[in-house]
Design an enzyme around this catalytic site. Structure first.
Site, short mmCIF file in Angstrom:
data_model
loop_
_atom_site.label_atom_id
_atom_site.label_comp_id
_atom_site.label_asym_id
_atom_site.label_seq_id
_atom_site.Cartn_x
_atom_site.Cartn_y
_atom_site.Cartn_z
N SER A 24 -1.22 -0.97 -3.76
CA SER A 24 0.02 -1.43 -3.14
C SER A 24 0.88 -2.24 -4.07
CB SER A 24 -0.32 -2.27 -1.91
OG SER A 24 -0.96 -3.47 -2.30
N GLY A 25 0.29 -2.74 -5.15
CA GLY A 25 1.00 -3.67 -6.03
C GLY A 25 0.52 -5.10 -5.82
N GLY A 26 -0.45 -5.29 -4.91
CA GLY A 26 -1.01 -6.60 -4.65
C GLY A 26 -2.32 -6.81 -5.36
N ASP A 28 -5.37 -7.51 -4.06
CA ASP A 28 -6.57 -6.93 -3.46
C ASP A 28 -6.80 -5.49 -3.91
OD1 ASP A 28 -7.12 -9.28 -2.03
OD2 ASP A 28 -5.85 -8.67 -0.36
N SER A 29 -5.78 -4.67 -3.80
CA SER A 29 -5.95 -3.26 -4.17
C SER A 29 -6.18 -3.10 -5.67
CB SER A 29 -4.74 -2.44 -3.72
OG SER A 29 -3.55 -2.91 -4.30
N CYS A 117 -0.75 2.77 10.65
CA CYS A 117 -0.62 3.20 9.26
C CYS A 117 -1.98 3.61 8.69
CB CYS A 117 0.00 2.07 8.42
SG CYS A 117 0.27 2.49 6.69
N GLY A 141 -8.03 -1.87 -0.78
CA GLY A 141 -8.35 -3.29 -0.90
C GLY A 141 -8.57 -3.97 0.42
N CYS A 214 5.62 -4.63 7.33
CA CYS A 214 6.09 -4.29 5.99
C CYS A 214 7.48 -3.66 5.99
CB CYS A 214 5.08 -3.39 5.29
SG CYS A 214 4.96 -1.71 5.97
#
Length: 379
Positions: A24-26, A28-29, A117, A141, A214
């Site tokens: 996602s760009g975070g 965790d992932s 989602c 994540g 989101c």
């Protein structure tokens, strides 16, 4: 299958898998992808472009799926040393998540878009495409654990870090989807993940978590719904049916809401009033005392099971909100509907939300609440 989901992080002793890591760009992932690669799997990173018109930058910690997030995911993949792609699933996301969100509110229900989602995008559209391309599993994540059984089956369990546990929004996954899912973070706390990300040289180590919905980056859910559904003046009534105010759209209210009711006169007893019911048929919002929110039982539809379908009346605990506490319940599947009796009343439960059943830390399954039984108001 690999042994690391739900087990201590380390090199895998199982077969080498082709893994598609949703990034996602975070933080965790990014760490999840790094752990999968470190475990010896052949990992490819993919960022899901879910917005038709992505913004360049996110606003603080609100929202996600911006161009900035895509770039952060790409930089993390470069550091990990894995291939990276961007897949455009904006049309599918609009149809299955955003349109569903709007239509649910229009029908007087309160949906959970994150759960939808996961069901429709990350573990349906994405997983289906991954399997078609020859991947063995999708890695995310999410904070949850997958436990391997001696017979080769898999169970979904809560994460070790209860403050970050996301098993509630993963309760829609069935046994086949679990067989192709990896959740490498389930045995770790969020603080440990940030420390690990910094140690790995990932620039997202201190990036704020996204929150709220989101696709509503400014957090104004009512404004978003008004844009899609327009205004429709209606009555706010008390339990006797007497008009106590007006509203611009019943969709702007949720069961249990106290603030922003714009009621013209106080209740006879002087106590606060809460939203007890939302009727899209006559565009009416019913308010009353907080005791009217006490839910004793519920009926839920479209059940999805993380393993075998439960037989007969069983004892479980149930979680009724994304960050809600568990409550002991009795539950039974009758004619395709889940009937749940709560051991004690729980307030503010609304149709459209999910009920997720647990047996200890194990996720049994999830269903969408269609109706609730209350002490003074039945919806």
């Amino acid at each position: 299958m690999t042994d690391f989901p739900g087990a201590p992080t380390g090199p895998s002793t199982g077969p080498r898998l082709r893994v598609l890591a949703a990034m996602s760009g975070g933080v965790d992932s990014a760490v999840a992808a790094a752990r999968a690669a470190e475990a010896g799997h052949e990992v490819t990173g993919v960022h899901l472009a879910l917005s038709a018109n992505p913004q360049s930058f996110r606003t603080g910690a609100r929202g996600c799926c911006t161009l900035e997030d895509s770039r952060d995911a790409r930089r993390a993949a470069d550091v990990i040393g894995i291939p990276f792609y961007v897949w455009d699933l904006a049309e599918r996301f609009r149809e299955d998540v955003i349109d569903d969100f709007v239509s649910e509110y229009a029908a007087g229900r309160t949906p959970n878009p994150c759960l939808r989602c996961n069901e429709k995008i990350k573990f349906a559209a994405l997983l289906d495409k991954a399997i078609a391309l020859g991947f063995d599993a999708v890695c995310t994540g999410h904070y949850a654990r997958i436990v391997e059984l001696p017979d080769g089956g898999r169970e979904l369990h809560r994460a070790v870090d209860m403050a970050k546990d996301q098993s509630y929004v993963l309760g829609v996954l069935d046994a086949e989807q679990l067989a192709h899912s990896l959740f490498p973070l389930g045995d770790t706390t969020k603080e440990e993940i940030r420390i690990e990300a910094e140690r790995r040289g990932l620039a997202v180590a201190k990036k704020p978590d996204s929150h709220d919905i989101c696709f509503i980056a400014d957090g104004d859910t009512q404004g978003f719904l008004a844009k899609h559904l327009g205004t429709a003046t209606g009555d706010i009534v008390d339990e006797s049916g007497a008009k106590v105010g007006e509203h611009d759209g019943a969709y702007g209210f949720t069961i249990g809401q106290r603030k922003g009711l714009r009621i013209g006169r106080p209740a006879p007893d002087g106590k606060p009033r809460y939203v007890l019911d939302i009727s899209p048929v006559n565009n009416t919002v019913t308010v009353g005392p907080v005791e009217g929110l006490d839910v004793l039982g519920l009926t839920a539809i479209r059940p999805r099971w993380c393993g075998a379908v439960p037989a007969g009346d069983g004892r479980y605990t149930a979680q009724l909100r994304a960050h809600g506490e568990e409550v002991p319940v009795s539950a039974e599947l009758l004619d395709g509907e889940l009937r749940v009796r709560l051991d004690r009343p729980v307030r503010g439960i609304a149709p459209g939300q999910a009920v997720v059943l647990y047996d200890g830390s194990r996720v049994v399954g999830s269903a969408t609440i269609a109706a609730t039984e209350r002490q003074s108001v039945t919806s």
